[in-house]
Design an enzyme around this catalytic site. Structure first.
Site, PDB file in Angstrom:
ATOM      1  N   HIS A 139       0.810  -1.228   0.000  1.00 43.39           N
ATOM      2  CA  HIS A 139       0.000   0.000   0.000  1.00 43.39           C
ATOM      3  C   HIS A 139       0.841   1.275   0.000  1.00 43.39           C
ATOM      4  O   HIS A 139       0.525   2.256   0.683  1.00 43.39           O
ATOM      5  CB  HIS A 139      -0.954   0.005   1.190  1.00 43.39           C
ATOM      6  CG  HIS A 139      -2.025  -1.039   1.117  1.00 43.39           C
ATOM      7  ND1 HIS A 139      -2.577  -1.459  -0.074  1.00 43.39           N
ATOM      8  CD2 HIS A 139      -2.651  -1.755   2.105  1.00 43.39           C
ATOM      9  CE1 HIS A 139      -3.502  -2.377   0.176  1.00 43.39           C
ATOM     10  NE2 HIS A 139      -3.567  -2.575   1.479  1.00 43.39           N
ATOM     11  N   GLU A 177     -11.299  -4.136  -2.567  1.00 47.56           N
ATOM     12  CA  GLU A 177     -10.449  -3.098  -3.132  1.00 47.56           C
ATOM     13  C   GLU A 177     -10.298  -3.296  -4.649  1.00 47.56           C
ATOM     14  O   GLU A 177      -9.518  -4.140  -5.085  1.00 47.56           O
ATOM     15  CB  GLU A 177      -9.080  -3.141  -2.471  1.00 47.56           C
ATOM     16  CG  GLU A 177      -9.113  -3.127  -0.950  1.00 47.56           C
ATOM     17  CD  GLU A 177      -7.898  -3.795  -0.347  1.00 47.56           C
ATOM     18  OE1 GLU A 177      -6.761  -3.452  -0.735  1.00 47.56           O
ATOM     19  OE2 GLU A 177      -8.081  -4.695   0.505  1.00 47.56           O
ATOM     20  N   HIS A 229      -9.631   1.830   0.680  1.00 50.55           N
ATOM     21  CA  HIS A 229      -9.506   0.698   1.598  1.00 50.55           C
ATOM     22  C   HIS A 229     -10.526   0.774   2.733  1.00 50.55           C
ATOM     23  O   HIS A 229     -10.211   0.497   3.885  1.00 50.55           O
ATOM     24  CB  HIS A 229      -8.090   0.637   2.169  1.00 50.55           C
ATOM     25  CG  HIS A 229      -7.661  -0.726   2.621  1.00 50.55           C
ATOM     26  ND1 HIS A 229      -8.244  -1.369   3.685  1.00 50.55           N
ATOM     27  CD2 HIS A 229      -6.712  -1.566   2.148  1.00 50.55           C
ATOM     28  CE1 HIS A 229      -7.659  -2.548   3.861  1.00 50.55           C
ATOM     29  NE2 HIS A 229      -6.724  -2.690   2.941  1.00 50.55           N
TER      30      HIS A 229
END
Length: 383
Positions: free
Chosen positions: A127, A341, A201
């Site tokens: 991420h 996601e 997210h």
């Protein structure tokens, strides 16, 4: 969004009274240790849906949605104060990047040059690194009212931050309409070749984040024939496997808890449940297509998610460990919420067979995600 149509409300089901959509409200949410101000923008429609967005991480802090009786509840995990997001961020509601999901060993090669990224997930980059887009203060550039209120936020990711090449200018726009659809659009441009993969997210519990119910009885549909198996560090192996006959088959509505503890499946064991990517399409599409549908049979809330991206990562909150205390005073634990996601396949920069994560100067990256809410008229049973 065809193929996963909304369930119509039938006679006898309570429908909340229509109210006039309120103009967006912009307030101060908190102050960072360095003195910078974090703002919150509240978007409200005339159907009882309210979304609150923070400039910290361009994150979705609350999302109040009515149930089948018209009673609203907040359906995303998060905190009541900035301190929570600084101490235990957990990516709650956040905009993640520059590359969402995992990059093997935190390294990739572009035009013959190898770049080393910050590794923050065992041996891998996750991420965007230790201080990705979720841990940055974005600038609010526009707030609009009317029947579809919106807020646009911008973050300029400088060349070399977390190891990524090129200066990336990214925007996130949240827009709430009268069809109970919250659309989140990510766009980005660069001044030199780079990689990019942005997504949201948010952790959803359609029973309400303060309900005390898990998501194991939520009913999930993912219209994908294939998924990408992973190694012990949750990096895709490069294969595309059929979902048929596996715990990863959600082509028909399936209770999440039905196979989440399938200990004979090594991939379930590696993920401690579901933390895997499904291939919905082979490549990004011009317009959003359905990527997932979730229903809570108890509250009747239905969430349909669309995106123009090819993959969707389904994460069942396996690593929530009760150390984060949320908005309603509950300690969030495993299976208290799920994340879906829409994005490129994890580790695409190192696996050309998955497509390309490259962005060149003069191009615009775009990920349009739609979250559409409705309700079912009655409790239904799924296997």
């Amino acid at each position: 969004m065809r193929g996963m149509g909304l369930v119509a409300l039938c006679a006898g089901v309570a429908i909340p009274a229509l109210v006039q959509a309120a103009e967006p409200v912009r307030t101060v949410f908190g102050t960072l240790p360095d003195g910078r101000t974090v703002e919150e923008v509240t978007l409200t429609n005339g159907k009882g849906v309210t979304a609150r967005i923070l400039s910290w991480g361009a994150l979705l802090r609350t999302l109040d949605v009515p149930d089948r009786a018209g009673t609203p509840a907040d359906v995303v995990l998060g905190y009541n104060d900035l301190a929570g997001y600084l101490a235990k961020p957990n990516y709650f509601g956040a905009s993640v990047g520059r590359y969402a999901n995992r990059v093997r060993a935190g390294r990739f090669t572009l035009d013959g040059q190898t770049y080393a990224l910050a590794t923050n997930d065992g041996p891998n980059a996750l991420h965007g690194g230790a201080a990705g887009f979720d841990k940055r203060l974005w600038t609010i550039t526009a707030v609009t009212g009317g029947t579809a209120p919106s807020v646009t936020l911008r973050y300029v990711n400088p060349d070399g931050e977390e190891g990524y090449p090129g200066t990336l200018s990214a925007t996130a726009t949240y827009r709430l309409d009268e069809a109970n659809t919250l659309t989140v659009t990510y766009e980005a441009t660069t001044d030199r070749p780079t990689i990019v993969n942005l997504t949201n997210h948010s952790f959803f519990n359609l029973a309400g984040e303060g309900s005390g119910r898990s998501i194991l009885d939520h009913v999930l549909t993912i219209p994908a024939e294939r998924y990408t198996p992973v190694d012990a560090t949750l990096i895709p192996t490069g294969a595309h496997l059929p979902v048929a006959g596996t715990p990863f088959d959600f082509r028909k509505p399936t209770v999440i808890g039905a196979h989440i503890r399938a200990g004979r499946d090594v991939l379930i064991v590696r993920g401690r449940g579901y933390d895997h990517n499904w291939m919905v399409t082979d490549a990004p599409t011009a317009d959003p297509h359905p990527v997932a549908r979730v229903e809570d049979p108890h509250s009747g809330r239905i969430l349909e998610i669309g995106s123009n991206q090819p993959g969707v990562q389904f994460y069942a909150g396996n690593f929530l460990d009760a150390t984060a205390v949320g908005k309603s005073g509950l300690a969030y634990r495993q299976s208290d919420a799920l994340a879906l996601e829409p994005e490129l396949v994890p580790d695409t920069p190192n696996q050309p067979a998955f497509g390309s994560a490259r962005l060149d100067p003069g191009q615009t990256y775009r990920n349009t995600i739609t979250y559409r809410f409705s309700t079912s008229p009655a409790h239904r049973t799924h296997r």
